[in-house]
Each structure stands twice: as structure tokens, then as C-alpha cells.
Design an enzyme around this catalytic site. Structure first.
Site, PDB file in Angstrom:
ATOM      1  N   GLY A   1       0.085  -1.837   6.962  1.00 13.92           N
ATOM      2  CA  GLY A   1       0.872  -0.661   7.349  1.00 13.92           C
ATOM      3  C   GLY A   1       0.038   0.547   7.753  1.00 13.92           C
TER       4      GLY A   1
ATOM      5  CB  SER B   1      -3.241  -0.937   4.444  1.00 12.22           C
ATOM      6  OG  SER B   1      -1.874  -0.665   4.663  1.00 12.22           O
TER       7      SER B   1
ATOM      8  CG  HIS C   1      -1.987  -1.057   1.143  1.00 12.19           C
ATOM      9  ND1 HIS C   1      -1.810  -2.320   1.650  1.00 12.19           N
ATOM     10  CD2 HIS C   1      -3.236  -1.024   0.614  1.00 12.19           C
ATOM     11  CE1 HIS C   1      -2.909  -3.028   1.437  1.00 12.19           C
ATOM     12  NE2 HIS C   1      -3.794  -2.267   0.807  1.00 12.19           N
TER      13      HIS C   1
END
Length: 128
Positions: free
Chosen positions: A99, A97, A55
Site C-alpha cells: 500500500g 508495503s 501496514h
């Protein structure tokens, strides 16, 4: 007299949704806002591409491009995945995601509905 800030003028030219023409791929929801004093204009944009391994790859490329002139600033609001089936005129937004966390898929879905009129655009928090 009402004058538009440089940032607002730049944001007006940024497409609110840009995704690959088909396939399953990662996406990020990005808030673009002004760096100009006293200007609180902002816009949320959706970007999704199959070339991205992570991402962050999408966010880094898009934010670098938008922040180039020093007028705009970007913040990643989260990510997920998009399944785009142009033949069936369907887009499904889901997942998260690792992250950046889960994007607000409802916001992303509204941006995609505006960009793809005539499509069935759905979302779910399930899936990765």
C-alpha cells in the site's frame, strides 16, 4: 530568545523507534511534522507491531494518536518488515508495503540502532 513551538515540544516526546519485543512483523516509517505556521520541524519515526494485518493498520493507529491535538500531522513514507531477535541482539529490516511502497530502510535502521544500542541492525531491499 529562542522559543520552541508546541509541535517541536510534542515531537521531542515521541520515541523515534517503537517495535514489538520480538518476532517478525510489519513496520512503517512515518514523518511527523508541525501544522503550525512558520514551523518546519519534523521527525521520522519507526513503528512495527505483530498485531497489524496491514501496514495501514499501524499507520492509522499511530497517526490518529499523534494528530489528536491538531498540532502535528503525519505522512507515511513507506513500510516493510522487521525481524527482531532479542536473544541474538539482532534486528533485520527488509521488504516493502504493497500500500505505501518501500520505506527507506537505511533511515529506519539508524533509528533502530539508536533505540537498541549493542544490537546488530541490518537491512536489505530483498524479500516481502
Amino acid at each position: 530568545m529562542c522559543t520552541q513551538s508546541r509541535a517541536a515540544a510534542l515531537m521531542a516526546n515521541v520515541p523515534e523507534a517503537d517495535i514489538d519485543p520480538s518476532g517478525v512483523f510489519k513496520y512503517v516509517l512515518i514523518r511527523v511534522h508541525s501544522r503550525e505556521e512558520g514551523d518546519d520541524s519534523e521527525v521520522d519515526i519507526v513503528r512495527g507491531y505483530g498485531w497489524a494485518e496491514y501496514h495501514a493498520d499501524i499507520y492509522d493507529k499511530v497517526s490518529e494518536e499523534l494528530e489528536k491535538g491538531g498540532v502535528l500531522d503525519c505522512e507515511c513514507l513507506g513500510g516493510g518488515r522487521i525481524k527482531h531477535d532479542p536473544e541474538a541482539k539482532k534486528i533485520h529490516v527488509y521488504g516493502y508495503s504493497q500500500g505505501f511502497g518501500r520505506a527507506n530502510h537505511a533511515v529506519a535502521t539508524e533509528k533502530l540502532k539508536a533505540r537498541f544500542p549493542g544490537y546488530e541492525v541490518t537491512w536489505a531491499n530483498e524479500g516481502y
